[in-house]
Design an enzyme around this catalytic site. Structure first.
Site, PDB file in Angstrom:
ATOM      1  N   ARG A   1      46.945  56.397  20.747  1.00  0.00           N
ATOM      2  CA  ARG A   1      47.093  55.493  19.606  1.00  0.00           C
ATOM      3  C   ARG A   1      46.900  54.030  19.969  1.00  0.00           C
ATOM      4  O   ARG A   1      46.641  53.195  19.095  1.00  0.00           O
ATOM      5  CB  ARG A   1      48.447  55.687  18.925  1.00  0.00           C
TER       6      ARG A   1
ATOM      7  N   GLU B   1      29.825  20.666  50.877  1.00  0.00           N
ATOM      8  CA  GLU B   1      30.047  21.664  49.829  1.00  0.00           C
ATOM      9  C   GLU B   1      31.412  22.295  50.095  1.00  0.00           C
ATOM     10  O   GLU B   1      31.520  23.407  50.606  1.00  0.00           O
ATOM     11  CB  GLU B   1      28.910  22.686  49.836  1.00  0.00           C
TER      12      GLU B   1
END
Length: 534
Positions: free
Chosen positions: A302, A433
């Site tokens: 359900r 970076e």
């Protein structure tokens, strides 16, 4: 010459004759799929070529300037402060591609490389990268040639985009590295390009960066995953409906008025689709009266719309982010319409990486609830009258016992794959970076997750089809019955134990080819306008 069989390659949808025009504006997700999976050809529009030429004129002017300009007359990354003499700039471009093509590992799938190439070409077509028209045209010609650059799986950090994968493509463009032909044979690019009528490109200033500085690899994989998941979420609703029917569950919980009490869009769609799939079911009708004393079904039945619907909403969010990225010109530096050349951080993969990771969560969750439904059908204490493990001769036969084990093993892996990659930055390039997205890693694990979800749903459908047969003389509804009948074209009905792996793979193939979404197979698969249900 080594044959390559990509592990996740999807079949063609017979659009090989299509042509995709790449212009200044974005390509569509459908066009990416057509080029990546269906061999659609590409052509650059006239306005795109004109824009590329205009921007290139800016780069040519700056190349003769005495002042340093990043990517044009300087080194790259942490070496950006090193100015390069004019005579060495062609060598600089070649060195950039050779050194950045540093990936290793198993080659990624052809469809991923083709998607990545189309998306890079789309950015080139914006006229913001400074590439020459001839180079952009050569890139399109390589994509159309049937030769696919060999791209190793490992190498991208998703920081300055997917540098290593895009460099492997650029390496082939200049006649180096390896390519894969239509038969899956790996060939040296130096041999394959001339045989296909292609001339290796000699790169000029800025072109090396323009070819490799983008999020195209992770974005391409996101778009392919979104296409797969759109179909698989429909399949999940259908599989759940079959299991509800096989377990003598109720369809009342999927009613529109109940769904309206919780206006979650995805949940409403899944509830409507499950209700439509169960409409007219004699099995459901057989226990719908007051003689059925059960108050409610288990959560895995359900609550299926809530779980599947959450996945739908996540899919919608990821599609929105992908759409924005498709409209982006990702490069560094970029050439602006007023002639300025500016560095930027648009190449960082964070927006794409985050939704790649986000999608991995509902992929695991949808698979998890599917496995729970399958387990209920195999347990005589919870299956409401089905034989243990759906075995033909209980004790002699094991039925689908180990199919559930397979599901459980996949679900366990999907939970691990749901751990995000994008939070695990690692610095690189001498701390220039110093924060990366790992979006490529997020994409790779999502691809594996999508494949796992497909296999889990295939086991549920295979099991539910057998359970529905075992409910005879009761018969399933029109939609679920049509799916059961389609499965029976590949897999026989209940009987003594057979080689189960082959049957699972047969249903996996049905899902991979889209057969369960074919209107010719199940015209009433879902209720009309279900996808507009709020």
């Amino acid at each position: 010459m080594v044959p390559v069989k990509p592990p996740f390659e999807q079949p063609s949808t017979d659009l090989a004759g299509a042509t995709v025009t790449v212009g200044i504006g974005p390509v569509t997700p459908a066009q990416v799929v057509a080029v990546a999976r269906d061999g659609a050809r590409v052509v650059l529009s006239e306005d795109a070529l004109a824009g590329i030429a205009a921007t290139r004129a800016v780069v040519d002017r700056l190349a003769g300037d005495s002042a340093p300009h990043y990517g044009i007359s300087t080194g790259f990354g942490a070496l950006a402060t090193v100015q390069i003499d004019t005579a060495r700039r062609q060598a600089l471009q070649v060195s950039l591609i050779r050194s950045h093509a540093a990936g290793t590992g198993t080659p990624v799938e052809t469809e991923v490389v083709r998607a990545m190439m189309l998306l890079r070409l789309s950015t080139l077509a914006t006229g913001r990268t400074g590439i020459r028209p001839a180079t952009a045209t050569a890139y399109a010609d390589l994509l159309n040639s049937g030769l696919t650059p060999l791209v190793p799986e490992y190498g991208s950090l998703g920081c300055s985009g997917d540098l290593a994968p895009l460099s492997a493509v650029a390496l082939a463009l200049i006649g180096e590295g390896q390519v894969v032909d239509r038969e899956g044979t790996v060939l040296p690019a130096a041999q394959a390009l001339p045989a296909a009528g292609l001339t290796p490109v000699v790169l000029a200033e800025k072109e090396g960066l323009a070819l490799i500085n983008g999020t195209d690899g992770m974005l391409g994989q996101l778009l392919l995953a979104l296409a797969d998941l759109e179909a698989l979420l429909d399949v999940a609703d259908l599989a759940a409906a079959m299991s509800v029917e096989a377990l003598l569950g109720t369809d009342r919980v999927f009613a529109a008025d109940l769904a309206a009490l919780r206006p979650q869009v995805g949940q409403g769609i899944s509830a409507a689709q499950m209700a439509g799939a169960l409409a007219g079911s004699p099995i459901v009708a057989s226990h719908a009266g007051p003689e059925d004393t059960r108050v409610q079904d288990a959560y895995s039945l359900r609550c299926a719309p809530a779980v599947h619907g959450s996945a739908r909403d996540t899919h919608a969010h990821a599609a929105m982010i992908a759409g924005r990225e498709l409209a982006s010109a990702v490069d560094n530096p970029v050439v602006l319409p007023d002639g300025r050349v500016e560095s930027n951080g648009n190449f960082h993969g964070a927006p794409v990486a985050a939704v790649l990771d986000f999608l991995a969560i509902p992929v695991a969750d949808v698979a998890s609830i599917s496995e729970r439904r399958t387990d209920r059908m195999l347990d005589p204490a919870r299956s409401h009258g089905l034989p243990p493990f759906l075995a033909h001769e209980v004790g002699v036969d094991s039925g689908h016992m180990i199919a559930q084990y397979t599901q459980a093993g996949i679900v366990a892996e999907l939970k691990r794959l749901a751990v995000p990659a994008s939070v695990d930055s690692i610095p690189s390039s001498a701390m220039q970076e110093d924060h990366v997205s790992l979006g490529w890693h997020a994409a790779r694990k999502l691809r594996r997750g999508v494949d796992g979800l497909r296999r889990v749903l295939a086991v549920e459908i295979l099991t539910a089809a057998r359970a529905l047969d075992l409910r005879a003389p009761l018969v399933p509804g029109p939609v679920t019955g049509a799916v059961r009948d389609l499965v029976r074209t590949r897999v026989d009905g209940p009987g003594p134990d057979r080689h189960l792996a082959a049957e699972i793979d047969a249903v996996v193939d049905l899902l991979a080819t889209g057969a369960l979404q074919s209107p010719n197979q199940s015209p009433t698969l879902f209720v009309p306008d279900a996808k507009e249900t709020p």
